[in-house]
Design a protein around this motif. Structure first.
Motif, PDB file in Angstrom:
ATOM      1  N   HIS A 167       0.824  -1.202   0.000  1.00 27.62           N
ATOM      2  CA  HIS A 167       0.000   0.000   0.000  1.00 27.62           C
ATOM      3  C   HIS A 167       0.866   1.263   0.000  1.00 27.62           C
ATOM      4  O   HIS A 167       2.096   1.191   0.150  1.00 27.62           O
ATOM      5  CB  HIS A 167      -0.958  -0.033   1.185  1.00 27.62           C
ATOM      6  CG  HIS A 167      -2.128  -0.928   0.966  1.00 27.62           C
ATOM      7  ND1 HIS A 167      -3.207  -0.573   0.195  1.00 27.62           N
ATOM      8  CD2 HIS A 167      -2.383  -2.194   1.399  1.00 27.62           C
ATOM      9  CE1 HIS A 167      -4.088  -1.550   0.163  1.00 27.62           C
ATOM     10  NE2 HIS A 167      -3.607  -2.558   0.886  1.00 27.62           N
ATOM     11  N   LEU A 183       0.802  -8.808   2.580  1.00 28.02           N
ATOM     12  CA  LEU A 183       0.036  -7.566   2.578  1.00 28.02           C
ATOM     13  C   LEU A 183       0.717  -6.584   3.521  1.00 28.02           C
ATOM     14  O   LEU A 183       0.779  -6.806   4.725  1.00 28.02           O
ATOM     15  CB  LEU A 183      -1.404  -7.830   3.031  1.00 28.02           C
ATOM     16  CG  LEU A 183      -2.338  -6.622   3.133  1.00 28.02           C
ATOM     17  CD1 LEU A 183      -2.440  -5.892   1.800  1.00 28.02           C
ATOM     18  CD2 LEU A 183      -3.719  -7.062   3.607  1.00 28.02           C
ATOM     19  N   HIS A 185       0.689  -2.738   4.808  1.00 27.80           N
ATOM     20  CA  HIS A 185      -0.202  -1.573   4.885  1.00 27.80           C
ATOM     21  C   HIS A 185       0.605  -0.269   4.832  1.00 27.80           C
ATOM     22  O   HIS A 185       1.832  -0.273   4.916  1.00 27.80           O
ATOM     23  CB  HIS A 185      -1.049  -1.671   6.149  1.00 27.80           C
ATOM     24  CG  HIS A 185      -2.079  -2.750   6.076  1.00 27.80           C
ATOM     25  ND1 HIS A 185      -3.283  -2.587   5.437  1.00 27.80           N
ATOM     26  CD2 HIS A 185      -2.072  -4.031   6.541  1.00 27.80           C
ATOM     27  CE1 HIS A 185      -3.989  -3.704   5.519  1.00 27.80           C
ATOM     28  NE2 HIS A 185      -3.268  -4.600   6.181  1.00 27.80           N
ATOM     29  N   GLU A 220       1.183 -10.448   6.996  1.00 23.24           N
ATOM     30  CA  GLU A 220       0.534  -9.139   6.954  1.00 23.24           C
ATOM     31  C   GLU A 220       1.178  -8.235   7.999  1.00 23.24           C
ATOM     32  O   GLU A 220       1.374  -8.643   9.148  1.00 23.24           O
ATOM     33  CB  GLU A 220      -0.967  -9.264   7.220  1.00 23.24           C
ATOM     34  CG  GLU A 220      -1.700  -7.935   7.121  1.00 23.24           C
ATOM     35  CD  GLU A 220      -3.224  -8.080   7.140  1.00 23.24           C
ATOM     36  OE1 GLU A 220      -3.920  -7.051   7.202  1.00 23.24           O
ATOM     37  OE2 GLU A 220      -3.705  -9.234   7.082  1.00 23.24           O
ATOM     38  N   GLY A 222       0.961  -4.285   9.659  1.00 23.18           N
ATOM     39  CA  GLY A 222       0.080  -3.133   9.776  1.00 23.18           C
ATOM     40  C   GLY A 222       0.787  -1.812   9.562  1.00 23.18           C
ATOM     41  O   GLY A 222       2.019  -1.708   9.536  1.00 23.18           O
ATOM     42  N   ALA A 223      -0.023  -0.767   9.454  1.00 19.54           N
ATOM     43  CA  ALA A 223       0.456   0.566   9.094  1.00 19.54           C
ATOM     44  C   ALA A 223       1.529   1.070  10.060  1.00 19.54           C
ATOM     45  O   ALA A 223       1.419   0.926  11.276  1.00 19.54           O
ATOM     46  CB  ALA A 223      -0.717   1.536   9.065  1.00 19.54           C
ATOM     47  N   ASN A 245      -0.544  -2.596  13.600  1.00 19.90           N
ATOM     48  CA  ASN A 245       0.042  -1.271  13.374  1.00 19.90           C
ATOM     49  C   ASN A 245       1.067  -0.913  14.451  1.00 19.90           C
ATOM     50  O   ASN A 245       0.981  -1.365  15.589  1.00 19.90           O
ATOM     51  CB  ASN A 245      -1.049  -0.194  13.388  1.00 19.90           C
ATOM     52  CG  ASN A 245      -2.132  -0.434  12.365  1.00 19.90           C
ATOM     53  OD1 ASN A 245      -1.940  -1.123  11.376  1.00 19.90           O
ATOM     54  ND2 ASN A 245      -3.292   0.150  12.596  1.00 19.90           N
TER      55      ASN A 245
END
Length: 352
Positions: A167, A183, A185, A220, A222-223, A245
């Motif tokens: 992202h 994934l 973020h 995954e 997180g931001a 995150n």
């Protein structure tokens, strides 16, 4: 905010059939959206995981509820005039419902955006999508079906595996590797220097970090989380691990497979975490420690010692949960015990 079902609404009967659950109440109750139990209206689906949620259901206006079989003591009465779907795990069933109701995601077209900056020696699979303002360094590699949404940086010699999605604002720095179907973020940084300094006559001396980061498949992150590169060798994250995150992973740490690491956790350098470990939010682990497979660390705990496999630790400094609870119960009694202890001490002094 509710989640609408889109153009095709479902009935309670149809939804129960898709979930393999037991239907109680009105089979034709409509499901047009998903809501929290306190904000639900007619046509809403909500879920009931505990007896407390079951009490809230009485006041809720939801038409249909997913309910854990373990919380379904008075389910037939609760279903009067509405519908309940009994399932073994309401949270897992809700995952399936969210997938059914999720709005369709636009699939980006393969290719490289005209505003991307790609080094001549970088390689990009034909099915990958490179969005605007992305930068790919020399010898970077982007695998089949990857999506770099926008403003993504992939450094020299870095690799992103097939099917991964990065992202906006993600940075994968030089020589770092991201596995397949990952994934990342917004704002994730992979491969920044570890925090390494030694005292010197003129102040701290920076220790070079010349290793990299290797991330497994289906991870995954997180931001705004950061995974630091190794001093030498690799900082590693195992397959299917999920990181929330604002998590910090220190240099040379090794995180196992299928771990869950909640927001604001801090993992110091050279920590070894086994498979299936769960870290609650804002937990921290001091450097050079080991956490065994399937161990659990409670939120806000500070780990200062190795944790054996399968144990649950809590507190600052963290220790086994049973021991901590006994100690805490005794601590809470100190206020009541103190006057008695003072009387005993005065009596002892008088006896002398």
């Amino acid at each position: 905010m509710s989640i609408a079902a889109g153009p095709v609404a479902r009935t309670a009967e149809a939804l129960a059939r898709e979930l393999g659950g037991e239907l109680l109440g009105d089979p034709q109750a409509p499901v047009t959206r998903i809501d929290t139990i306190d904000s639900a209206t007619t046509g809403s689906l909500s879920f009931i995981r505990t007896e407390r949620f079951a009490e809230a259901w009485v006041l809720s206006k939801a038409s249909v509820g997913l309910i854990n079989q373990s919380a379904a003591g008075q389910a037939r009465e609760l279903a009067q005039g509405r519908a309940l779907i009994l399932v073994p795990d309401a949270d897992l069933a809700l995952v399936r419902v969210l997938e059914m109701f999720a709005p369709p995601q636009a699939k980006p077209e393969p290719g490289v955006h005209s505003r991307a900056c790609v080094a001549q020696s970088a390689t990009i699979a034909a099915s990958a999508s490179i969005g605007p303002n992305c930068t790919l360094g020399e010898e970077a590699h982007i695998g089949d079906g990857c999506v770099l949404v926008a403003n993504v940086f992939v450094g020299r010699g870095a690799r992103v595996g097939a099917g991964s999605v990065l992202h906006p604002g993600v940075r994968v720095l030089d020589r770092c590797e991201v596995g397949e179907r990952c994934l990342l973020h917004p704002g994730v940084t992979i491969g920044a220097d570890g925090f390494g300094y030694r005292p010197g006559p003129q102040g701290p001396v920076k220790v070079p970090h010349i290793g990299n980061v290797v991330i497994g498949n289906e991870v995954e992150i997180g931001a705004n989380s950061c995974v630091d590169r190794a001093k030498f060798g690799s900082t590693t994250i195992g397959d299917r691990t999920k990181i929330d995150n604002l998590v910090q992973v220190g240099h040379n740490s090794r995180i196992g497979r299928a771990c869950l690491i909640c927001g604001q956790c801090g993992i110091s350098g050279s920590v070894k975490i086994g498979d299936g470990v769960i870290m609650g939010g804002a937990a921290a682990i001091a450097d050079n420690l080991e956490v065994g497979d399937r161990a659990q660390i409670a939120a806000c705990s500070g780990v200062m010692n190795n944790i054996p496999p399968g144990e649950v630790w809590i507190g600052i400094p963290a220790g086994p949960a049973r021991e901590y609870k006994r100690n805490y119960a005794a601590f809470r009694m100190l206020g009541k015990m103190l006057p008695h202890l003072k009387r005993l001490m005065r009596a002892d002094e008088g006896a002398l």
